[in-house]
Design a protein around this motif. Structure first.
Motif, PDB file in Angstrom:
ATOM      1  N   ALA A  36       0.949  -1.302  -0.076  1.00 18.97           N
ATOM      2  CA  ALA A  36      -0.047   0.046   0.016  1.00 18.97           C
ATOM      3  C   ALA A  36       0.802   1.304  -0.077  1.00 18.97           C
ATOM      4  N   ALA A  37       0.251   2.301  -0.699  1.00 16.49           N
ATOM      5  CA  ALA A  37       1.162   3.635  -0.545  1.00 16.49           C
ATOM      6  C   ALA A  37       1.608   3.995   0.861  1.00 16.49           C
ATOM      7  N   GLY A  38       2.590   4.282   0.872  1.00 15.35           N
ATOM      8  CA  GLY A  38       3.287   4.947   1.977  1.00 15.35           C
ATOM      9  C   GLY A  38       3.600   3.994   3.263  1.00 15.35           C
ATOM     10  N   THR A  39       3.511   2.676   2.887  1.00 21.39           N
ATOM     11  CA  THR A  39       3.815   1.648   3.796  1.00 21.39           C
ATOM     12  C   THR A  39       5.169   0.679   3.447  1.00 21.39           C
ATOM     13  N   THR A  40       5.633   0.035   4.419  1.00 22.65           N
ATOM     14  CA  THR A  40       6.847  -0.904   4.201  1.00 22.65           C
ATOM     15  C   THR A  40       6.479  -2.151   4.417  1.00 22.65           C
ATOM     16  N   THR A  41       6.827  -3.022   3.384  1.00 18.35           N
ATOM     17  CA  THR A  41       6.693  -4.392   3.364  1.00 18.35           C
ATOM     18  C   THR A  41       8.089  -5.350   3.350  1.00 18.35           C
ATOM     19  N   THR A  42       8.274  -5.880   4.269  1.00 18.81           N
ATOM     20  CA  THR A  42       9.543  -6.762   4.410  1.00 18.81           C
ATOM     21  C   THR A  42       9.474  -8.152   3.922  1.00 18.81           C
ATOM     22  N   VAL A  43      10.149  -8.631   3.068  1.00 15.59           N
ATOM     23  CA  VAL A  43      10.187 -10.120   2.549  1.00 15.59           C
ATOM     24  C   VAL A  43      11.223 -10.765   3.042  1.00 15.59           C
ATOM     25  N   ALA A 161      18.519  10.517  -4.419  1.00 15.27           N
ATOM     26  CA  ALA A 161      18.666  11.746  -5.248  1.00 15.27           C
ATOM     27  C   ALA A 161      17.891  11.856  -6.612  1.00 15.27           C
ATOM     28  N   MET A 162      17.340  10.605  -7.096  1.00 10.23           N
ATOM     29  CA  MET A 162      16.701  10.582  -8.118  1.00 10.23           C
ATOM     30  C   MET A 162      15.127  10.795  -7.784  1.00 10.23           C
ATOM     31  N   THR A 163      14.708  11.003  -6.547  1.00 13.39           N
ATOM     32  CA  THR A 163      13.597  11.332  -6.265  1.00 13.39           C
ATOM     33  C   THR A 163      12.355  10.171  -6.315  1.00 13.39           C
ATOM     34  N   PRO A 164      12.843   8.933  -6.084  1.00 10.66           N
ATOM     35  CA  PRO A 164      11.988   7.774  -6.351  1.00 10.66           C
ATOM     36  C   PRO A 164      10.658   7.969  -5.706  1.00 10.66           C
ATOM     37  N   GLU A 165       9.457   7.275  -6.060  1.00 12.79           N
ATOM     38  CA  GLU A 165       8.265   6.926  -5.386  1.00 12.79           C
ATOM     39  C   GLU A 165       8.137   5.655  -4.405  1.00 12.79           C
ATOM     40  N   ILE A 166       9.196   4.851  -4.966  1.00 12.27           N
ATOM     41  CA  ILE A 166       9.320   3.730  -4.249  1.00 12.27           C
ATOM     42  C   ILE A 166      10.732   3.439  -4.021  1.00 12.27           C
ATOM     43  N   MET A 167      11.070   2.437  -3.019  1.00 14.27           N
ATOM     44  CA  MET A 167      12.492   2.110  -2.626  1.00 14.27           C
ATOM     45  C   MET A 167      12.331   0.633  -2.425  1.00 14.27           C
ATOM     46  N   PHE A 168      13.507  -0.078  -2.933  1.00 15.20           N
ATOM     47  CA  PHE A 168      13.539  -1.409  -2.710  1.00 15.20           C
ATOM     48  C   PHE A 168      15.037  -1.666  -2.104  1.00 15.20           C
ATOM     49  N   PHE A 169      15.033  -2.253  -1.229  1.00 19.95           N
ATOM     50  CA  PHE A 169      16.461  -2.722  -0.529  1.00 19.95           C
ATOM     51  C   PHE A 169      16.636  -4.064  -0.552  1.00 19.95           C
ATOM     52  N   ASP A 170      17.491  -4.692  -1.118  1.00 19.89           N
ATOM     53  CA  ASP A 170      17.988  -5.901  -1.344  1.00 19.89           C
ATOM     54  C   ASP A 170      18.958  -6.467  -0.415  1.00 19.89           C
ATOM     55  N   GLU A 171      18.711  -6.725   0.680  1.00 20.47           N
ATOM     56  CA  GLU A 171      19.746  -7.322   1.780  1.00 20.47           C
ATOM     57  C   GLU A 171      20.760  -6.174   2.051  1.00 20.47           C
ATOM     58  N   GLU A 194       8.787   8.507   7.263  1.00 23.69           N
ATOM     59  CA  GLU A 194       8.654   9.741   6.243  1.00 23.69           C
ATOM     60  C   GLU A 194       7.426   9.412   5.183  1.00 23.69           C
ATOM     61  N   GLY A 195       7.057   8.128   5.155  1.00 24.75           N
ATOM     62  CA  GLY A 195       5.944   7.951   4.228  1.00 24.75           C
ATOM     63  C   GLY A 195       6.551   7.446   2.989  1.00 24.75           C
ATOM     64  N   MET A 196       7.681   6.636   2.856  1.00 25.73           N
ATOM     65  CA  MET A 196       7.998   6.243   1.489  1.00 25.73           C
ATOM     66  C   MET A 196       7.508   4.733   1.305  1.00 25.73           C
ATOM     67  N   THR A 197       7.069   4.356   0.114  1.00 24.38           N
ATOM     68  CA  THR A 197       6.551   3.137  -0.196  1.00 24.38           C
ATOM     69  C   THR A 197       7.748   2.340  -0.286  1.00 24.38           C
ATOM     70  N   MET A 198       8.006   1.399   0.496  1.00 23.95           N
ATOM     71  CA  MET A 198       9.228   0.360   0.388  1.00 23.95           C
ATOM     72  C   MET A 198       9.175  -0.973   0.593  1.00 23.95           C
ATOM     73  N   ILE A 199       9.897  -1.692  -0.331  1.00 21.24           N
ATOM     74  CA  ILE A 199       9.997  -3.295  -0.292  1.00 21.24           C
ATOM     75  C   ILE A 199      11.377  -3.668   0.398  1.00 21.24           C
TER      76      ILE A 199
END
Length: 249
Positions: A36-43, A161-171, A194-199
């Motif tokens: 969902a927008a503005g939420t963090t999902t961990t896998v 710096a690319m002002t992304p709408e979504i952030m992915f963090f892979d390990e 801060e409300g970034m959509t993140m996986i």
């Protein structure tokens, strides 16, 4: 953070029935995921369960052989893949910084090349992002002079710096010494606040429990169970998830 890293317009991200094979090897078996927008999902899940591959499919580094990817409910599979990738910031295990460039030059490069910013404007943006991750004083040094944790914070600043709408963090903390993990996880937690959509693909169960809005458990290329951290960690329904948690907690 000394200043906000981003001012995201929160968007949702959905993967529906995603399949991927490499030759005869099936890697993803009909994966469904919704952030969902503005939420963090961990896998979470064992090594080789398809977690990192899922991220690469969701930003179309690998094209799904079946299924759909939607941003704010709109399919993006017919768009140019680069359009989607510009909306998603990705941070990997390895920092992938250019050793011959300074820290600030590393952060400024993509805004210049991909967003078309003038050199001075991109450099000012880089300094602002480095200030936000506590590394402005390292702007003019080479990455090799930094600790692993500092290099990963530079990599995060570069993605932002690319002002992304979504952030992915892979390990993102897997290559770090244990004493350096806390600072990077803290920065990721602030982004979430801060409300970034993140996986976030991670083996850090404490982060998954404390920061996530939703946790996805994968095994053998399938989503086995999903739910709130409380549900996943305290009331796991599947025997496979209970076994996994008994080994990592």
């Amino acid at each position: 953070m000394s200043t906000p890293l981003t001012s995201p317009s929160a968007v949702s991200l959905t993967g529906r029935d995603l399949h991927l094979s490499f030759g005869d090897h099936k890697v993803l078996h009909g994966v469904d995921i919704h952030v969902a927008a503005g939420t963090t999902t961990t896998v979470i899940g064992p090594s080789g369960s398809g977690k990192s591959t899922l991220l690469r499919v969701l930003n179309r580094l690998h094209e799904p052989q079946q299924g759909d990817i939607l941003v704010d409910g709109r399919s993006v599979l017919k768009d140019n893949p680069d359009v989607l990738r510009r909306r998603i910031g990705m941070v990997f295990q390895q920092f992938n910084l250019f050793p011959h460039k300074t820290v600030a030059q590393n952060v400024a490069l993509a805004p210049q090349k991909l967003r078309g910013l003038a050199k001075d404007e991109a450099y000012a943006l880089a300094l602002a992002q480095l200030d936000a991750v506590g590394l402005r004083h390292k702007a003019d040094v080479r990455p090799s002079t930094l600790s692993g944790g500092q290099q990963q914070r530079v990599a995060i600043a570069r993605a932002l710096a690319m002002t992304p709408e979504i952030m992915f963090f892979d390990e993102a903390t897997s290559a770090l010494d244990p004493e350096l993990v806390k600072g990077v996880l803290g920065l990721m937690a602030e982004l979430s606040q801060e409300g970034m959509t993140m996986i976030v693909v991670t083996h850090e169960m404490g982060y998954a429990r404390d920061v996530s809005d939703n946790v996805v458990f994968m095994d053998e290329g399938r989503v086995v169970e999903t739910g709130t951290p409380q549900k996943v960690f305290e009331a796991a329904e599947s025997e496979r998830l209970r076994t996994f948690l008994s080994q990592v907690l």
